[in-house]
Design a protein around this motif. Structure first.
Motif, PDB file in Angstrom:
ATOM      1  N   SER A 129       0.930  -1.292   0.053  1.00 26.34           N
ATOM      2  CA  SER A 129      -0.262   0.012  -0.022  1.00 26.34           C
ATOM      3  C   SER A 129       0.694   1.286   0.040  1.00 26.34           C
ATOM      4  CB  SER A 129      -1.068   0.024   1.184  1.00 26.34           C
ATOM      5  OG  SER A 129      -1.659  -1.157   1.182  1.00 26.34           O
ATOM      6  N   CYS A 130       2.129   1.314   0.551  1.00 23.53           N
ATOM      7  CA  CYS A 130       3.036   2.198   0.787  1.00 23.53           C
ATOM      8  C   CYS A 130       3.396   2.782  -0.586  1.00 23.53           C
ATOM      9  CB  CYS A 130       3.907   2.247   1.445  1.00 23.53           C
ATOM     10  SG  CYS A 130       3.352   2.482   3.420  1.00 23.53           S
ATOM     11  N   ILE A 131       3.813   1.529  -1.408  1.00 25.51           N
ATOM     12  CA  ILE A 131       4.635   1.583  -2.590  1.00 25.51           C
ATOM     13  C   ILE A 131       3.347   2.511  -3.434  1.00 25.51           C
ATOM     14  CG2 ILE A 131       5.294   0.497  -4.628  1.00 25.51           C
ATOM     15  CD1 ILE A 131       6.979  -1.100  -2.708  1.00 25.51           C
ATOM     16  N   GLN A 132       2.114   1.800  -3.488  1.00 29.46           N
ATOM     17  CA  GLN A 132       1.239   2.134  -4.556  1.00 29.46           C
ATOM     18  C   GLN A 132       0.492   3.471  -4.057  1.00 29.46           C
ATOM     19  OE1 GLN A 132      -0.989  -1.215  -5.045  1.00 29.46           O
ATOM     20  NE2 GLN A 132       0.026  -2.111  -6.745  1.00 29.46           N
ATOM     21  N   MET A 133       0.158   3.685  -2.684  1.00 28.81           N
ATOM     22  CA  MET A 133      -0.357   4.770  -2.595  1.00 28.81           C
ATOM     23  C   MET A 133       0.347   6.021  -1.848  1.00 28.81           C
ATOM     24  SD  MET A 133      -3.431   4.164  -3.546  1.00 28.81           S
ATOM     25  CE  MET A 133      -4.453   2.882  -3.991  1.00 28.81           C
ATOM     26  N   VAL A 134       1.252   5.786  -0.952  1.00 38.40           N
ATOM     27  CA  VAL A 134       2.066   6.859  -0.162  1.00 38.40           C
ATOM     28  C   VAL A 134       3.183   7.112  -1.169  1.00 38.40           C
ATOM     29  CG1 VAL A 134       3.327   7.272   1.763  1.00 38.40           C
ATOM     30  CG2 VAL A 134       1.289   5.759   1.982  1.00 38.40           C
ATOM     31  N   LEU A 135       3.899   6.377  -1.600  1.00 38.46           N
ATOM     32  CA  LEU A 135       5.232   6.656  -2.377  1.00 38.46           C
ATOM     33  C   LEU A 135       4.887   7.896  -3.459  1.00 38.46           C
ATOM     34  CD1 LEU A 135       8.133   6.124  -2.059  1.00 38.46           C
ATOM     35  CD2 LEU A 135       8.057   4.343  -3.865  1.00 38.46           C
ATOM     36  N   PHE A 285      -4.814  10.600  -4.156  1.00 39.62           N
ATOM     37  CA  PHE A 285      -3.731   9.964  -3.679  1.00 39.62           C
ATOM     38  C   PHE A 285      -3.628  10.445  -2.349  1.00 39.62           C
ATOM     39  CE2 PHE A 285      -2.845   8.860  -7.944  1.00 39.62           C
ATOM     40  CZ  PHE A 285      -2.379   7.696  -7.944  1.00 39.62           C
ATOM     41  N   LEU A 286      -3.707  11.562  -1.790  1.00 37.56           N
ATOM     42  CA  LEU A 286      -3.296  11.945  -0.329  1.00 37.56           C
ATOM     43  C   LEU A 286      -4.472  11.183   0.294  1.00 37.56           C
ATOM     44  CD1 LEU A 286      -1.659  13.845   1.344  1.00 37.56           C
ATOM     45  CD2 LEU A 286      -3.430  15.689   0.987  1.00 37.56           C
ATOM     46  N   MET A 287      -5.811  11.157   0.141  1.00 45.80           N
ATOM     47  CA  MET A 287      -6.806  10.463   0.917  1.00 45.80           C
ATOM     48  C   MET A 287      -6.504   9.177   0.976  1.00 45.80           C
ATOM     49  SD  MET A 287     -10.808  10.757   0.201  1.00 45.80           S
ATOM     50  CE  MET A 287     -11.050   9.581  -0.999  1.00 45.80           C
ATOM     51  N   MET A 288      -5.986   8.572  -0.075  1.00 41.35           N
ATOM     52  CA  MET A 288      -5.555   6.941  -0.130  1.00 41.35           C
ATOM     53  C   MET A 288      -4.429   6.758   0.918  1.00 41.35           C
ATOM     54  SD  MET A 288      -7.629   5.292  -1.650  1.00 41.35           S
ATOM     55  CE  MET A 288      -8.921   6.423  -1.317  1.00 41.35           C
ATOM     56  N   LEU A 294      -2.882   5.592   8.283  1.00 44.05           N
ATOM     57  CA  LEU A 294      -3.534   5.104   9.823  1.00 44.05           C
ATOM     58  C   LEU A 294      -3.220   3.732   9.939  1.00 44.05           C
ATOM     59  CD1 LEU A 294      -6.809   6.953   9.259  1.00 44.05           C
ATOM     60  CD2 LEU A 294      -5.011   7.394  10.851  1.00 44.05           C
ATOM     61  N   THR A 295      -2.821   2.834   8.946  1.00 44.19           N
ATOM     62  CA  THR A 295      -2.544   1.616   9.272  1.00 44.19           C
ATOM     63  C   THR A 295      -1.152   1.265   9.512  1.00 44.19           C
ATOM     64  OG1 THR A 295      -1.987   0.728   6.971  1.00 44.19           O
ATOM     65  CG2 THR A 295      -4.505   0.705   7.636  1.00 44.19           C
ATOM     66  N   LEU A 296      -0.309   2.273   9.431  1.00 44.50           N
ATOM     67  CA  LEU A 296       1.139   2.033   9.546  1.00 44.50           C
ATOM     68  C   LEU A 296       1.518   1.697  11.102  1.00 44.50           C
ATOM     69  CD1 LEU A 296       3.057   4.807   7.363  1.00 44.50           C
ATOM     70  CD2 LEU A 296       2.521   2.303   7.015  1.00 44.50           C
ATOM     71  N   PRO A 297       0.744   2.225  12.008  1.00 47.06           N
ATOM     72  CA  PRO A 297       1.259   2.146  13.330  1.00 47.06           C
ATOM     73  C   PRO A 297       1.046   0.681  13.761  1.00 47.06           C
ATOM     74  CG  PRO A 297      -0.109   3.903  13.154  1.00 47.06           C
ATOM     75  CD  PRO A 297       0.100   3.565  11.879  1.00 47.06           C
ATOM     76  N   ARG A 298      -0.142   0.157  13.136  1.00 49.19           N
ATOM     77  CA  ARG A 298      -0.285  -1.366  13.046  1.00 49.19           C
ATOM     78  C   ARG A 298       0.822  -2.094  12.529  1.00 49.19           C
ATOM     79  NH1 ARG A 298      -5.940  -4.709  11.743  1.00 49.19           N
ATOM     80  NH2 ARG A 298      -5.131  -6.736  12.828  1.00 49.19           N
ATOM     81  N   ALA A 299       1.296  -1.721  11.393  1.00 48.05           N
ATOM     82  CA  ALA A 299       2.253  -2.519  10.711  1.00 48.05           C
ATOM     83  C   ALA A 299       3.932  -2.227  11.610  1.00 48.05           C
ATOM     84  CB  ALA A 299       2.520  -2.048   9.302  1.00 48.05           C
ATOM     85  N   LEU A 300       3.920  -1.032  11.776  1.00 51.39           N
ATOM     86  CA  LEU A 300       5.078  -0.664  12.515  1.00 51.39           C
ATOM     87  C   LEU A 300       5.228  -1.722  14.123  1.00 51.39           C
ATOM     88  CD1 LEU A 300       5.378   2.979  12.497  1.00 51.39           C
ATOM     89  CD2 LEU A 300       6.853   1.144  11.188  1.00 51.39           C
TER      90      LEU A 300
END
Length: 461
Positions: A129-135, A285-288, A294-300
């Motif tokens: 998700s980070c590569i496709q939406m955040v990066l 893209f910003l909304m995505m 918001l899921t990054l804390p869980r992933a971390l």
């Protein structure tokens, strides 16, 4: 992040290819609104038909390039995520094979299972998700804002202000969501543990008529997880609503401010379309990205839990062997306990104190005692499932701590008090200690001779 980089290093070429394809996709997506604005301006200004055709061809080429890059980039990203998850699970499994019984008690079997399956799945989802939406967000933000300032400074300034407000709101929402994600993973561990206990101990539950009690325990663990998940999802819903509100407010502001500028000849109709599409792309893209962030804390938290196992120092470790153990060298005293005392790491009293005995070649040695007297502990110390607290265990006169675990267990046969069958056939389970054993060899063993009464004679010839 250190964990991701560690497992990403062997796949750096695939990662670089994924990033390049992502940039091409984003650049093509932003170039299309520019060409659409140019096409609209040419149509309203009376440009020649050839100019319109040329612009249309450019749009088609940009669409094909962007679409192809999106498809290839999605495949490369999925492949990269799958390889990352596979390597992490293999590493976690190999590490678990080195953990002692006490190490497993520290983590819990249910927790190790959750970390291997659920936690790594969460890491994979966050990674892809980070590569496709955040990066893409920084790339698309820079390009879109630059193109907007070229068209109109006022509109571009409003766009930057709207993006800044949304980012600030997302930051505070993420901060408030982080503790709840951490709690969510602990509740998942608890839910898995209770469910595992009920499934494996179903006969005990029924024997004591405790079905209602166990149902209450499961309901409580499920309810706690559901309540926390609802709180997290509510934050997603609020953030989505706020983002859509600002998107619509920006579109209204563009239409309202551009009316007078178009009348004055300072702004063209096609430029309005381009700026709105830039804003839509950036804010989409910003909304995505917000949803992913918001899921990054869980992933971390999942990364920390996986790293906790991988970086854990096992209780039982192979020291640098002085020399290779020669199991063909035979002595009368095969196994010797020499002034052995042992205490579990989480216990206050010794389970064994100053124990000394010798198992001699050609003789049978029996260890007899009541429940809890330490018989199984003696076997565990001989197999080096635990290390002695004091004294030493000798195999052919050599301290077993100076023998590698593989060499030690290759010399000893161990039958557990509780039988355990792996999935597969009976023959596969019987060959667990010696995969190369033939049917003829196995039929000489008492176990298969007993099985002949159930399944017929063993094959011959």
């Amino acid at each position: 992040m250190k964990l991701i980089l560690q497992f990403l290093k062997p796949h750096r070429r695939l990662f670089a290819l994924t990033v390049i394809l992502m940039i091409i996709d984003v650049a093509g997506a932003l170039y299309i609104p520019t060409l659409a604005a140019e096409l609209l301006n040419e149509g309203t200004s009376g440009s020649s038909f050839n100019d319109l055709i040329n612009t249309g061809i450019k749009m088609a080429a940009a669409s094909i390039a962007s679409g192809a890059s999106a498809i290839l980039g999605g495949y490369a990203c999925s492949r990269l995520s799958a390889e990352l998850g596979k390597d992490m699970r293999v590493a976690l499994y190999k590490k678990s094979l080195k953990l002692s019984v006490y190490d497993f008690r520290q983590f819990g079997t249910a927790s190790v299972t959750t970390r291997t399956i659920s936690d790594i799945t969460n890491i994979q989802f966050a990674f892809i998700s980070c590569i496709q939406m955040v990066l893409p967000v920084p790339v698309i933000f820079i390009i879109a804002v630059t193109l907007s300032f070229k068209l109109n400074i006022t509109m571009a300034s409003i766009l930057v202000a709207v993006l800044a407000i949304v980012l600030i709101i997302a930051f505070f929402v993420m901060r408030s969501a982080a503790p709840q994600f951490k709690r969510l993973q602990k509740l998942l561990d608890r839910m898995t543990a209770v469910l595992l206990e009920n499934i494996t101990g179903v006969r005990v539950v029924r024997a004591f008529n405790n079905e209602e009690r166990e149902e209450a325990r499961l309901d409580k663990s499920f309810s706690n997880y559901a309540e926390t998940a609802i709180k997290v999802n509510r934050k997603f819903a609020h953030l989505d609503g706020i983002s859509f509100m600002f998107i619509n407010a920006f579109v209204v502001a563009v239409y309202w401010l551009s009316g007078g500028q178009i009348s004055a000849g300072k702004f063209q109709i096609g430029d309005i379309t381009a700026i709105i599409q830039y804003a839509m792309l950036v804010l989409f893209f910003l909304m995505m990205a917000q949803m992913v962030i918001l899921t990054l804390p869980r992933a971390l938290e999942c990364c920390n839990r996986v790293s906790e196992v991988l970086e854990h120092s096992p209780e039982i470790r192979d020291l640098v062997a002085e020399k290779t153990f020669d199991k063909t060298k035979k002595k009368d005293n095969v196994l010797e306990f020499k002034n052995v005392s042992f205490r579990f790491a989480d216990a206050e009293e010794y389970a064994l104190s100053d124990l000394s005995f010798v198992c001699r070649r050609g003789q049978t040695t029996a260890v007899i005692g009541g429940t809890g007297s330490g018989k199984s502990t003696v076997a565990s110390l001989a197999m080096r499932f635990h290390d002695v607290t004091k004294g030493a265990v000798l195999l052919n006169g050599r301290d077993i701590r100076k023998i590698t675990q593989h060499e030690l267990r290759d010399c000893l046969a161990y039958v557990q008090q509780k039988a355990w069958l792996f999935s597969g056939t009976i023959a596969e389970n019987l060959r667990y200690g010696n995969p190369d054993a033939t049917d003829e060899d196995s039929c000489t063993q008492p176990t298969l001779r007993w099985l002949e009464t159930l399944s017929g004679p063993c094959p011959t010839g």
